[in-house]
Design an enzyme around this catalytic site. Structure first.
Site, PDB file in Angstrom:
ATOM      1  N   GLY A  28       0.503  -1.173  -0.098  1.00 44.61           N
ATOM      2  CA  GLY A  28      -0.027   0.197   0.217  1.00 44.61           C
ATOM      3  C   GLY A  28       0.766   1.361   0.561  1.00 44.61           C
ATOM      4  N   LYS A  72      10.152   1.857  -0.249  1.00 46.51           N
ATOM      5  CA  LYS A  72       9.332   1.852   0.666  1.00 46.51           C
ATOM      6  C   LYS A  72       8.550   3.210   0.787  1.00 46.51           C
ATOM      7  CE  LYS A  72       7.737   0.148   5.388  1.00 46.51           C
ATOM      8  NZ  LYS A  72       7.556  -0.654   6.464  1.00 46.51           N
ATOM      9  N   ASP A  79      -1.743   6.844   2.749  1.00 48.61           N
ATOM     10  CA  ASP A  79      -1.626   8.185   1.992  1.00 48.61           C
ATOM     11  C   ASP A  79      -0.572   6.874   1.063  1.00 48.61           C
ATOM     12  OD1 ASP A  79       0.483   7.822   3.566  1.00 48.61           O
ATOM     13  OD2 ASP A  79      -0.025  10.175   3.607  1.00 48.61           O
ATOM     14  N   GLY A  80      -0.048   6.099   1.131  1.00 52.91           N
ATOM     15  CA  GLY A  80       0.789   5.153   0.794  1.00 52.91           C
ATOM     16  C   GLY A  80       2.499   6.124   1.034  1.00 52.91           C
ATOM     17  N   ASP A  98       0.848 -11.433   7.289  1.00 58.72           N
ATOM     18  CA  ASP A  98       1.648 -10.828   6.110  1.00 58.72           C
ATOM     19  C   ASP A  98       3.082 -10.062   6.263  1.00 58.72           C
ATOM     20  OD1 ASP A  98      -0.494  -8.887   8.481  1.00 58.72           O
ATOM     21  OD2 ASP A  98       0.050  -7.261   6.739  1.00 58.72           O
ATOM     22  N   ASN A  99       3.241 -10.031   7.523  1.00 57.91           N
ATOM     23  CA  ASN A  99       4.520  -9.585   8.204  1.00 57.91           C
ATOM     24  C   ASN A  99       5.678 -11.124   7.937  1.00 57.91           C
ATOM     25  OD1 ASN A  99       3.889  -6.730   7.412  1.00 57.91           O
ATOM     26  ND2 ASN A  99       3.363  -7.045   9.899  1.00 57.91           N
ATOM     27  N   ASP A 153       9.402  -6.197   7.868  1.00 61.38           N
ATOM     28  CA  ASP A 153       8.581  -5.574   8.446  1.00 61.38           C
ATOM     29  C   ASP A 153       8.515  -4.690  10.295  1.00 61.38           C
ATOM     30  OD1 ASP A 153       5.790  -3.477   9.251  1.00 61.38           O
ATOM     31  OD2 ASP A 153       5.271  -5.156   7.644  1.00 61.38           O
TER      32      ASP A 153
END
Ligand code: AMP
Ligand code: MG
Length: 474
Positions: free
Chosen positions: A90, A110, A122-123, A245-246, A255
């Site tokens: 994201g 990142k 907001d990325g 997901d990490n 992460d």
């Protein structure tokens, strides 16, 4: 002076449903914070070119290098036990895969702007989390712990809105890959068996060429994670957000959100501001790993044969974790005690020290580093608790035919003198927000040689310095 990257983008050749092609979003005014010269050279890159304007433009996402095929990866995951069917990069894009003398590595930005997986985000990333990830991931690497790496950190000249306005930043991350347990879960949940098989083949070819099919892959990931978590435990590292997901399929620490190293030892230590139930507390990490690996095993079921037999195979594989972990844990902690040959009662000897450390509020890092020296007992509120343990330990050493003095060399080689203490990381971030990166640089550099003595960085936080909470890197 344009950096040349030797790309071979195997993930971009996977079917379109594995990702969305997505260029990074340009930023207002890129500025260099730090480039990892040593890592750049290892990857066959020229650090001077990375710092030069063309290189800086790439690190900030303002230019896409030749041969890159930027994309955002899709995945799913269990976050604090709750299922999210669709996550993904994201606030990151994979630029491509670098072919280097050390093998194939993802080159990822990142904080590089929004993607189809940004949801409400907001990325972007701000200076604090970028600094934390840079400092801590490089510290982990220096401790010989498998991890994603930080190649560079740049400022964007833009403001990022969180609870207040912060300066924006972008981290360039290097990883064996960014494939997660959650990547398998994504396709499993969609019952896309073809994609699961493709992903499995991709991962075996890339990370575990000796693995025999999906079961071999599952076993290899289980082994890698057992080794990894044992190494975390041995340095007092708390990941903080061990969602599926990490968890990296390649077995790297990934992460660096609310992660932290423990100062005073206590098994229930939690730093993350959002981990209210202590799900990811220090001592729970091995159990969480089992839980996560059970999710991977479940995702792989369609590839493991007829349903009932598949469940049996998957269960058996996951049940191997505790013994693998126990062995790895004993091996690392045995070495921390300066011992070299296994004995039956070693787990009790190790646990007895840890229990006394918890009770005596001993500093985790400094206690192990000082074992066998007078300073060790000073770590304990009740120094006799250390003395009585040390007597048993000396007898144990004697059975190896060694004295405490003989053990000191191994102790100094495996027990770091310094770790990325949370208050030092926070001090570096606070200074960075005032435009002063000296603390960031000196801390990062000291942590490159954690087994050398660095008197200026070894002290635990004073009462008013202690940081008890860390926040996600959003
Ligand atoms: P994390 O907690 O860092 O593992 O992130 C969980 C999910 O939220 C991932 O899919 C991230 O890509 C996404 N995410 C986190 N922060 C942001 C952000 N600022 N903008 C967009 N997506 C984000
Ligand atoms: Mg994540």
């Amino acid at each position: 002076m344009t950096p040349q990257f030797n790309f071979d983008n195997s993930y971009a050749r996977l079917p379109a449903r594995f990702y969305t092609r997505q260029a990074p979003s340009p930023v207002a005014k890129p500025g260099i914070m730090r480039v990892n010269t040593k890592l750049a050279l290892e990857l066959g890159l020229d650090p001077a070119e990375l710092i030069a304007p063309d290189g800086l433009a790439i690190l900030a996402g303002n230019a896409v290098p030749e041969g890159a095929e930027p994309l955002a990866q899709v995945y799913a995951g269990h976050q604090f036990g709750g299922w999210s069917p669709q996550l993904g990069d994201g606030r990151a894009v994979l630029l491509g895969e670098l072919m280097t003398p050390k093998g194939r590595f993802d080159l990822q930005l990142k904080g590089s702007g929004q993607t189809p997986y940004s949801r409400m985000g907001d990325g972007r990333a701000w200076l604090g989390p970028v600094m934390r990830e840079y400092i801590v991931s490089e510290a982990m690497h220096a401790l010989s712990i498998p991890t994603t790496r930080a190649l560079a950190a740049v400022t964007t000249g833009e403001v990022v809105m969180r609870e207040r306005r912060y300066p924006g930043a972008v981290l360039t991350r290097i990883a064996r890959s960014h494939i997660r347990v959650g990547t398998f879960q994504y396709f499993a949940a969609k019952q896309d068996v073809e994609a699961l098989q493709t992903l499995c083949d991709h991962v075996i070819a890339r990370h575990y060429p000796k693995a025999d099919g999906p079961l071999g892959l599952l076993n290899a990931v289980i082994e890698a994670q057992a080794m990894l978590i044992a190494k975390w435990m041995a340095v007092g590292f708390i990941h903080g957000v061990m969602n599926t997901d990490n968890m990296s399929i390649a077995g790297e620490t990934i992460d660096y959100g609310p992660c932290a190293f423990m100062d005073t030892y206590h098994p229930e230590t939690v730093f993350s501001s959002i981990d209210h139930n202590g799900r990811y507390a220090y001592a729970r990490q091995p159990d969480v790993a089992v839980w996560n690996l059970a999710q991977l095993a479940t995702a792989l079921l369609p590839l493991l044969g007829e349903r009932e037999a598949a469940i049996e195979r998957a269960t058996e594989a996951v049940h191997r974790f505790p013994a693998l972990f126990a062995t790895a844990w004993q091996d690392t902690f045995r070495a921390k005690l300066g011992l070299t040959t296994p004995e039956q009662d070693d787990p009790e000897l190790i646990q007895s020290l840890l229990d006394r450390m918890a009770h005596g509020q001993a500093d985790f890092t400094n206690t192990f580093r000082a074992l066998g020296k007078p300073e060790a007992r000073d770590q304990f509120t009740d120094p006799t608790a250390y003395d009585t343990w040390a007597e048993v330990w000396q007898t144990r050493l004697a059975r190896e035919g060694r004295s405490v003095d003989d053990a000191l060399t191994l102790i100094a080689r495996v027990n770091p003198a310094i770790i990325a203490r949370n208050h030092r990381v926070e001090q570096a971030i606070a200074a960075g927000l005032n435009g002063d990166l000296v603390a960031f640089h000196t801390l990062t550099e000291a942590l490159q040689t954690p087994f050398a003595d660095h008197p200026g960085f070894a002290a635990p936080p004073g009462k008013d310095e202690a940081v008890t909470q860390t926040f996600c890197g959003t």
